[in-house]
Design an enzyme around this catalytic site. Structure first.
Site, PDB file in Angstrom:
ATOM      1  N   GLU A   1       0.832  -1.209   0.000  1.00  0.00           N
ATOM      2  CA  GLU A   1       0.000   0.000   0.000  1.00  0.00           C
ATOM      3  C   GLU A   1       0.867   1.260   0.000  1.00  0.00           C
ATOM      4  O   GLU A   1       0.499   2.282  -0.588  1.00  0.00           O
ATOM      5  CB  GLU A   1      -0.886   0.025   1.255  1.00  0.00           C
ATOM      6  CG  GLU A   1      -1.865  -1.126   1.373  1.00  0.00           C
ATOM      7  CD  GLU A   1      -2.397  -1.304   2.793  1.00  0.00           C
ATOM      8  OE1 GLU A   1      -3.414  -1.996   2.941  1.00  0.00           O
ATOM      9  OE2 GLU A   1      -1.800  -0.781   3.767  1.00  0.00           O
TER      10      GLU A   1
ATOM     11  N   THR B   1      -6.143  -0.456   3.104  1.00  0.00           N
ATOM     12  CA  THR B   1      -7.239  -1.249   2.565  1.00  0.00           C
ATOM     13  C   THR B   1      -8.176  -1.655   3.694  1.00  0.00           C
ATOM     14  O   THR B   1      -7.830  -1.558   4.873  1.00  0.00           O
ATOM     15  CB  THR B   1      -6.693  -2.496   1.852  1.00  0.00           C
ATOM     16  OG1 THR B   1      -5.884  -3.234   2.767  1.00  0.00           O
ATOM     17  CG2 THR B   1      -5.882  -2.106   0.635  1.00  0.00           C
TER      18      THR B   1
ATOM     19  N   ASP C   1     -12.073  -6.281  -0.177  1.00  0.00           N
ATOM     20  CA  ASP C   1     -12.841  -7.515  -0.076  1.00  0.00           C
ATOM     21  C   ASP C   1     -14.210  -7.243   0.531  1.00  0.00           C
ATOM     22  O   ASP C   1     -14.374  -6.308   1.313  1.00  0.00           O
ATOM     23  CB  ASP C   1     -12.070  -8.523   0.780  1.00  0.00           C
ATOM     24  CG  ASP C   1     -11.671  -7.962   2.133  1.00  0.00           C
ATOM     25  OD1 ASP C   1     -12.372  -8.211   3.110  1.00  0.00           O
ATOM     26  OD2 ASP C   1     -10.649  -7.233   2.213  1.00  0.00           O
TER      27      ASP C   1
HETATM   28  N1  SAH Z   1      -2.683 -11.949   3.947  1.00  0.00           N
HETATM   29  C1  SAH Z   1      -2.292 -10.556   3.924  1.00  0.00           C
HETATM   30  C2  SAH Z   1      -2.467 -10.016   5.308  1.00  0.00           C
HETATM   31  C3  SAH Z   1      -2.714  -8.567   5.379  1.00  0.00           C
HETATM   32  S1  SAH Z   1      -3.647  -8.123   6.771  1.00  0.00           S
HETATM   33  C4  SAH Z   1      -0.891 -10.439   3.390  1.00  0.00           C
HETATM   34  O1  SAH Z   1      -0.055 -11.239   3.753  1.00  0.00           O
HETATM   35  O2  SAH Z   1      -0.616  -9.546   2.586  1.00  0.00           O
HETATM   36  C5  SAH Z   1      -4.838  -7.096   6.069  1.00  0.00           C
HETATM   37  C6  SAH Z   1      -4.505  -5.635   5.960  1.00  0.00           C
HETATM   38  O3  SAH Z   1      -5.486  -5.065   5.125  1.00  0.00           O
HETATM   39  C7  SAH Z   1      -4.592  -4.882   7.275  1.00  0.00           C
HETATM   40  O4  SAH Z   1      -3.665  -3.830   7.287  1.00  0.00           O
HETATM   41  C8  SAH Z   1      -6.045  -4.375   7.309  1.00  0.00           C
HETATM   42  O5  SAH Z   1      -6.162  -3.079   7.820  1.00  0.00           O
HETATM   43  C9  SAH Z   1      -6.501  -4.413   5.859  1.00  0.00           C
HETATM   44  N2  SAH Z   1      -7.744  -5.189   5.560  1.00  0.00           N
HETATM   45  C10 SAH Z   1      -8.180  -5.447   4.317  1.00  0.00           C
HETATM   46  N3  SAH Z   1      -9.328  -6.163   4.340  1.00  0.00           N
HETATM   47  C11 SAH Z   1      -9.635  -6.367   5.646  1.00  0.00           C
HETATM   48  C12 SAH Z   1     -10.700  -7.063   6.327  1.00  0.00           C
HETATM   49  N4  SAH Z   1     -11.674  -7.673   5.664  1.00  0.00           N
HETATM   50  N5  SAH Z   1     -10.670  -7.089   7.669  1.00  0.00           N
HETATM   51  C13 SAH Z   1      -9.687  -6.485   8.352  1.00  0.00           C
HETATM   52  N6  SAH Z   1      -8.661  -5.826   7.775  1.00  0.00           N
HETATM   53  C14 SAH Z   1      -8.623  -5.747   6.428  1.00  0.00           C
END
Ligand code: SAH
Length: 258
Positions: free
Chosen positions: A29, A107, A216
């Site tokens: 990001e 995000t 999402d």
């Molecule tokens: N699997 C991902 C993990 C990222 S965590 C990776 O390895 O790239 C998700 C990040 O996106 C967090 O910073 C959060 O703020 C945001 N985010 C996006 N969609 C989200 C959701 N449905 N619930 C919570 N956070 C979400």
């Protein structure tokens, strides 16, 4: 040397904003924003030695832009997402950089039942937690920790952005209990940092705004992690564009003109 409070945006509502702090949790990001504004990494960051937190900075029009990314977790090597890291970097960056305004960009998941679609950009009107359940009178309210974001009526009108409530927790997925708390928080978007940044900004009295791009759909049929990863690149491009528009709008204005 003026006191810290006197340098913050709240104390100078009518002076043009000059110092901006952007807090972004993930490298994917942050990188497009770093590139767009030609920010450079500070090799002598103001943070304690050994922490993974990264400061990028640069001048853009009349603004000093600082972008802080909590970096990679030293033990696992992944982005330090979530409330603890974002609160720590926000605190340390406010102390070191005395920003007039904080922008937490990132995000988020969105609820289609409340009008969110993938790629939408939201400005949060309020931030609260959905995973801090303390069922004792008044502690319950402390746990939810609802805070108003700094209001930016002119910005949302000019840039035609959606405004909604944001709910924050330390998990990407959502338990049933989380879901009922998110509903109680009246939230349309869900992330892992917003309310933590809002807490610190409120403690230190720095105005904060929240720009969240939907990766999402929480109440859809796709698994969140899969949908998140699938949309991350495209939605990050939309987020980057939104941050650019927000920065251009802010340039030359005072806090009270937002
Ligand atoms: N699997 C991902 C993990 C990222 S965590 C990776 O390895 O790239 C998700 C990040 O996106 C967090 O910073 C959060 O703020 C945001 N985010 C996006 N969609 C989200 C959701 N449905 N619930 C919570 N956070 C979400």
């Amino acid at each position: 040397m003026a006191a810290a409070a006197a340098q913050s945006g709240e104390a100078q509502p009518n002076r043009p904003i000059s110092n901006i702090l952007i807090v972004i949790a993930m490298q994917t990001e942050a990188q497009p924003v770093v590139n767009k504004f030609e920010l450079i990494e500070d090799p002598h960051s103001p943070f304690p030695q050994g922490v993974p937190w990264v400061r990028y900075h640069g001048k853009y029009k009349d603004l000093n832009i600082n972008l802080i990314w909590p970096g990679k977790d030293p033990s696992s090597g992944v982005d330090s997402v979530g409330t603890i890291s974002s609160a720590l970097v926000t605190y340390a960056a406010i102390q070191a950089l005395q920003p007039d305004l904080i922008i937490n960009a990132g995000t988020a998941g969105g609820f289609k039942a409340r009008g969110a679609s993938v790629g939408d950009i939201f400005i949060a009107s309020d931030c609260a937690f959905h995973d801090r359940r303390i069922p004792i009178p008044v502690f319950d309210l402390y746990g939810v920790g609802s805070r108003k974001a700094f209001e930016t009526p002119n910005l949302v009108k000019e840039l035609d952005l959606k405004v909604a409530k944001l709910s924050t927790g330390d998990s990407l997925d959502m338990t049933e209990q989380d879901e009922s708390s998110i509903t109680a928080n009246d939230a349309t978007v869900k992330d892992m940092e917003g309310a933590a940044v809002a807490y610190v900004a409120d403690l230190l009295k720095v105005p904060a705004i929240f720009v969240k791009a939907v990766t999402d759909i929480i109440d859809g049929d796709k698994p969140t992690a899969e949908e998140f990863l699938q949309n991350l690149a495209a939605v990050t491009a939309a987020l980057d564009l939104a941050v650019e528009k927000v920065i251009n709008f802010i340039n030359g204005k005072s806090i009270s003109e937002l």
